[in-house]
Design a protein around this motif. Structure first.
Motif, PDB file in Angstrom:
ATOM      1  N   UNK A   1     -16.079  -8.302 -44.811  1.00 28.67           N
ATOM      2  CA  UNK A   1     -16.168  -7.775 -46.169  1.00 28.67           C
ATOM      3  C   UNK A   1     -16.769  -6.380 -46.142  1.00 28.67           C
ATOM      4  N   UNK A   2     -16.608  -5.671 -47.261  1.00 29.26           N
ATOM      5  CA  UNK A   2     -17.438  -4.494 -47.493  1.00 29.26           C
ATOM      6  C   UNK A   2     -18.351  -4.841 -48.654  1.00 29.26           C
ATOM      7  N   UNK A   3     -19.647  -4.566 -48.458  1.00 29.80           N
ATOM      8  CA  UNK A   3     -20.648  -4.922 -49.456  1.00 29.80           C
ATOM      9  C   UNK A   3     -21.275  -3.643 -49.978  1.00 29.80           C
ATOM     10  N   UNK A   4     -21.495  -3.588 -51.301  1.00 32.30           N
ATOM     11  CA  UNK A   4     -21.969  -2.372 -51.952  1.00 32.30           C
ATOM     12  C   UNK A   4     -23.480  -2.411 -52.174  1.00 32.30           C
ATOM     13  N   UNK A   5     -24.178  -1.540 -51.482  1.00 34.69           N
ATOM     14  CA  UNK A   5     -25.622  -1.408 -51.687  1.00 34.69           C
ATOM     15  C   UNK A   5     -25.919  -0.656 -52.972  1.00 34.69           C
ATOM     16  N   UNK A   6     -25.079   0.312 -53.308  1.00 38.20           N
ATOM     17  CA  UNK A   6     -25.249   1.077 -54.543  1.00 38.20           C
ATOM     18  C   UNK A   6     -23.874   1.274 -55.164  1.00 38.20           C
ATOM     19  N   UNK A   7     -23.826   1.302 -56.504  1.00 36.91           N
ATOM     20  CA  UNK A   7     -22.540   1.217 -57.182  1.00 36.91           C
ATOM     21  C   UNK A   7     -22.591   1.969 -58.507  1.00 36.91           C
ATOM     22  N   UNK A   8     -21.741   2.980 -58.630  1.00 35.53           N
ATOM     23  CA  UNK A   8     -21.518   3.647 -59.909  1.00 35.53           C
ATOM     24  C   UNK A   8     -20.044   3.461 -60.256  1.00 35.53           C
ATOM     25  N   UNK A   9     -19.744   2.898 -61.421  1.00 35.11           N
ATOM     26  CA  UNK A   9     -18.370   2.835 -61.895  1.00 35.11           C
ATOM     27  C   UNK A   9     -17.655   1.520 -61.693  1.00 35.11           C
ATOM     28  N   UNK A  10     -18.247   0.590 -60.922  1.00 36.39           N
ATOM     29  CA  UNK A  10     -17.645  -0.738 -60.738  1.00 36.39           C
ATOM     30  C   UNK A  10     -18.680  -1.812 -61.076  1.00 36.39           C
ATOM     31  N   UNK A  11     -19.120  -1.877 -62.322  1.00 42.13           N
ATOM     32  CA  UNK A  11     -20.168  -2.836 -62.698  1.00 42.13           C
ATOM     33  C   UNK A  11     -19.735  -4.274 -62.426  1.00 42.13           C
ATOM     34  N   UNK A  12     -20.645  -5.030 -61.856  1.00 42.91           N
ATOM     35  CA  UNK A  12     -20.378  -6.434 -61.590  1.00 42.91           C
ATOM     36  C   UNK A  12     -19.668  -6.709 -60.277  1.00 42.91           C
ATOM     37  N   UNK A  13     -19.246  -5.661 -59.584  1.00 42.22           N
ATOM     38  CA  UNK A  13     -18.570  -5.840 -58.292  1.00 42.22           C
ATOM     39  C   UNK A  13     -19.556  -5.563 -57.167  1.00 42.22           C
ATOM     40  N   UNK A  14     -19.758  -6.526 -56.297  1.00 42.46           N
ATOM     41  CA  UNK A  14     -20.716  -6.365 -55.206  1.00 42.46           C
ATOM     42  C   UNK A  14     -20.053  -6.255 -53.837  1.00 42.46           C
ATOM     43  N   UNK A  15     -18.799  -6.718 -53.727  1.00 43.31           N
ATOM     44  CA  UNK A  15     -18.123  -6.673 -52.442  1.00 43.31           C
ATOM     45  C   UNK A  15     -16.622  -6.870 -52.620  1.00 43.31           C
ATOM     46  N   UNK A  16     -15.852  -6.526 -51.593  1.00 45.78           N
ATOM     47  CA  UNK A  16     -14.421  -6.821 -51.543  1.00 45.78           C
ATOM     48  C   UNK A  16     -14.089  -7.236 -50.113  1.00 45.78           C
TER      49      UNK A  16
END
Length: 226
Positions: free
Chosen positions: A56-71
């Motif tokens: 997976x790719x996991x998001x430590x910080x996120x602008x613009x994709x609220x509620x998405x933590x990984x794909x």
């Protein structure tokens, strides 16, 4: 849809990622600030610090994709970006054979533009990216490319600085635990010593007396102060 090939030193890269002890942790202000800066400089609605794990790719910080933590990793543009130290840029994903049928392109969030700066640790491991994404085809200018590259370097330093701080805290915790154990051991020694019928004394490394029990004082007819 072709998935990105695995890097040559994938096991060492994954080991370096795990050692950071950051996967699935809560948001932290220094990483949030970096993606916000990247979004502003690159005029991109989406910016992420993405860490590429085994599947997976996991998001430590996120602008613009609220509620998405990984794909899933097989969908990740960032899985391509970790193969090189330079910016990985896709001007129009809908026309790129690597991404043309990617669900992230054909449906929400409708990615067209992507640019990712690899997060390269001191040991050379590329554990993820600081990336910017847009829903319109475009290209970074030289100023934006240079800034994104430097922000990626700052993110990598922040990851390693965080790991060093955690290690320091662990050492302090261990020292505190040892000191507590020694204190308890000292207390147990004194209880035993004061109840002992034998005279007991202790000295420091220079031979100066630092402790005597009551029986020792009685044997020699000395007070504790004496």
């Amino acid at each position: 849809m072709p998935a990105a090939p695995r890097p040559e030193k994938e096991l060492a890269r994954l080991s370096a990622l795990i050692e950071l002890d950051i996967l699935d942790t809560s948001s932290e202000v220094e990483f949030d600030a970096l993606v916000k800066a990247a979004s502003l400089v690159c005029n991109a609605p989406i910016s992420l610090i993405s860490l590429v794990d085994a599947e997976r790719q996991w998001f430590k910080a996120n602008v613009g994709l609220p509620g998405t933590t990984e794909t899933p990793r097989e969908l990740a543009f960032c899985a391509y970006a970790i193969h090189d130290d330079d910016i990985f840029e896709v001007e129009d994903a809908s026309k790129d054979p690597r991404f043309i049928d990617n669900p992230l392109v054909t449906s929400n969030p409708d990615i067209r533009f992507y640019a990712g700066a690899p997060l390269t640790l001191q040991n050379g491991a590329r554990v993820g990216t600081l990336c910017v994404i847009d829903t319109e085809p475009r290209k970074l200018n030289e100023h934006q490319r240079a800034t994104l590259q430097w922000l990626g370097k700052a993110a990598a330093k922040a990851l390693e600085g965080r790991r060093a701080l955690l290690a320091e805290r662990q050492i302090v915790k261990q020292i505190s635990e040892v000191a507590n154990q020694l204190s308890q051991s000292e207390a147990r020694f004194r209880i035993f010593s004061e109840a002992s019928p034998c005279g007991i004394f202790a000295t420091d490394a220079n031979g100066s007396c630092t402790y005597t029990n009551r029986r020792w004082q009685e044997i020699y007819g000395l007070s504790l102060e004496e």
